[in-house]
Design an enzyme around this catalytic site. Structure first.
Site, short mmCIF file in Angstrom:
data_model
loop_
_atom_site.label_atom_id
_atom_site.label_comp_id
_atom_site.label_asym_id
_atom_site.label_seq_id
_atom_site.Cartn_x
_atom_site.Cartn_y
_atom_site.Cartn_z
N TRP A 92 32.83 33.89 40.12
CA TRP A 92 31.95 34.29 39.02
C TRP A 92 30.81 33.28 39.00
O TRP A 92 31.06 32.07 39.05
CB TRP A 92 32.75 34.22 37.71
N ASP A 140 41.40 30.40 34.77
CA ASP A 140 40.41 31.21 34.07
C ASP A 140 41.00 32.61 33.99
O ASP A 140 41.14 33.30 34.99
CB ASP A 140 39.10 31.20 34.87
N LYS A 145 37.12 41.47 27.61
CA LYS A 145 37.39 42.71 28.36
C LYS A 145 38.61 43.44 27.81
O LYS A 145 38.57 44.65 27.60
CB LYS A 145 37.65 42.43 29.84
C1 LIG Z 1 35.99 35.26 36.02
C2 LIG Z 1 35.37 35.24 34.68
N1 LIG Z 1 35.59 34.19 33.89
C3 LIG Z 1 35.08 34.12 32.66
C4 LIG Z 1 34.29 35.13 32.16
C5 LIG Z 1 33.79 34.90 30.77
O1 LIG Z 1 33.57 35.95 29.97
P1 LIG Z 1 33.35 35.79 28.41
O2 LIG Z 1 32.66 34.49 28.17
O3 LIG Z 1 32.51 36.96 28.07
O4 LIG Z 1 34.69 35.83 27.82
C6 LIG Z 1 34.01 36.25 32.95
C7 LIG Z 1 33.12 37.32 32.49
O5 LIG Z 1 32.64 38.14 33.20
C8 LIG Z 1 34.57 36.31 34.25
O6 LIG Z 1 34.39 37.34 35.06
#
Ligand SMILES: Cc1ncc(COP(=O)(O)O)c(C=O)c1O
Length: 409
Positions: free
Chosen positions: A136, A218, A254
């Site tokens: 990411w 994560d 999500k």
């Molecule tokens: C691998 C990964 N980590 C963390 C996130 C963090 O998302 P959020 O800050 O919206 O919870 C995402 C969002 O796309 C992700 O794909």
């Protein structure tokens, strides 16, 4: 006369690819355009979905006149962090029953990564972090802004075979200096959609133990990947059973469809429960100096659902609906490409899990998809399966076929 600005020294930063892509998509007047770039769930009508259980809970909250808008504590809503930690570690977690696990509410997954990273950089003086290539695209920026100074990569992807390059992965971990923080995506790896097998996790744990590396999980897609929250938590729970101390950034963007509410939890597991009070007092200072207090709404929604058995069952049904739709789009796309005899192999489309698929399209093919077919996807060839619907899947399959046959490797 225009006055000179003190800000004229500021250079424009590079655009963020996924947001720039969405803007190009929005500006495109072509009627059959498709956005496969977004990182969010879409229904078969290609619109965002408010989970019915979330809507119902929000209505209940709105009608509950005992609630108010007082500040939450710096570390968040207790009923939320406790339920979130249990969702991740499981009912029979020893770390929970022995009082060695705790959670802190954060601004979604990104906020949990940032708070965790800043804590490790400030308090434990950790400097080196590793992320997978590819990963990411925000991991690096978040950790650097949190005070880490040595960004490193571990190899993850074998593009030719479209699978994890496990030997390279392990070799890079073996070379990592002691106390390096290793970012491990818990499930549904973004962007490849490919996770280590249980046997591979075992080996990763062996090397991390031997080299004294620190796991930073994560978990952005629990339940969303396979449709089953327990299954998607396998890796994290395995590391707990192996006796690691670790942290895990949990996102509820999500799996609850609460993207803009910024609901997250930083779960922390320790060997000794005696450290928890001191650690929490320091995390309090990290958060106090960053944004002071977390927001209430999304955390209250998640907490209400996770703590109520019948709402919890309803929620599990919703994530199954999302996961099943994604799986059926994977199957449909593969079938269409195979039926057309599109050059290449397509089983990776159904083998990969979660929202994303690493199609294997190269940059020229991606550009062709955008320019000729008005189908928007990341330069890496990553597509969001949720951008596909029963109405546009034939159009997309034809476009992929056209791009690959017109522009072979
Ligand atoms: C691998 C990964 N980590 C963390 C996130 C963090 O998302 P959020 O800050 O919206 O919870 C995402 C969002 O796309 C992700 O794909």
């Amino acid at each position: 006369m225009k006055m000179a600005s003190r800000f004229s020294v500021v250079e424009a930063g590079p655009p963020i690819e996924v947001f720039a892509l969405t803007k190009s998509f929005t500006d495109d007047p072509f009627p059959n355009k498709v956005n496969l770039g977004v990182g969010a769930y879409r229904t078969d009508d290609c619109v965002p979905w408010v989970l019915p259980v979330v809507r119902k809970t929000e209505q209940q909250i709105a009608n509950d006149l005992s609630l108010n808008h007082e500040y939450l504590p710096v570390l968040g809503l207790d009923s939320f962090t406790t339920a979130a930690t249990k969702l991740l570690l499981g009912q029979d977690s020893k770390a929970i029953s022995e009082g060695r696990a705790t959670g802190v509410q954060t601004l979604s997954g990104t906020g949990a990564l940032r708070v965790g990273a800043e804590f490790l950089a400030r308090l434990l003086k950790y400097k080196t972090f590793y992320y997978s290539t590819p990963t990411w695209e925000n991991h690096r920026l978040v950790f650097m802004n949190a005070g880490f100074t040595e960004p490193r990569e571990y190899r993850y992807w074998n593009a030719a075979e479209r699978c994890i390059d496990f030997d390279a992965y392990v070799a890079d971990l073996k070379n990592a200096p002691e106390n390096s923080v290793i970012i491990l995506q818990a499930c549904a790896h973004n962007p490849t959609g490919s996770d280590p097998t249980p046997e591979q996790w075992e080996k990763i744990a062996d090397v991390m133990q031997e080299r004294k590396l620190f796991p930073f999980f994560d978990s952005a897609y629990q339940g969303f990947a396979s449709g089953d929250v327990e299954k998607d938590a396998f890796a994290v729970r395995y590391f707990e059973k192996r006796g690691f101390e670790f942290v895990c950034a949990q996102s509820f963007a999500k799996n609850f469809g609460l993207y803009n509410e910024r609901v997250g939890n930083l779960t922390m597991v320790f060997n000794d429960k005696e450290v928890i009070a001191k650690v929490k007092s320091q995390v309090t200072l990290v958060i106090r100096g960053m944004y002071s207090n977390p927001p209430n709404h999304g955390a209250r929604v998640v907490s209400t659902i996770l703590n109520n058995p019948s709402l919890y069952e309803e929620w599990k049904g919703c994530i199954k609906t999302m996961a099943d739709r994604i799986m059926s789009m994977r199957k449909g796309l593969r079938e269409r490409l195979e039926a057309k005899g599109t050059p290449g192999t397509w089983e990776h489309i159904t083998k990969q899990i979660g929202m994303f698929s690493y199609t294997g399209l190269n940059l020229r093919q991606v550009e062709h998809m955008v320019k000729e077919h008005h189908i928007y996807l990341l330069k890496s060839g990553r597509i969001n399966m949720c951008g596909l619907t029963t109405k546009n899947i034939d159009y997309v399959a034809n476009a992929i076929h056209d791009s690959i046959t017109k522009l072979p490797e």
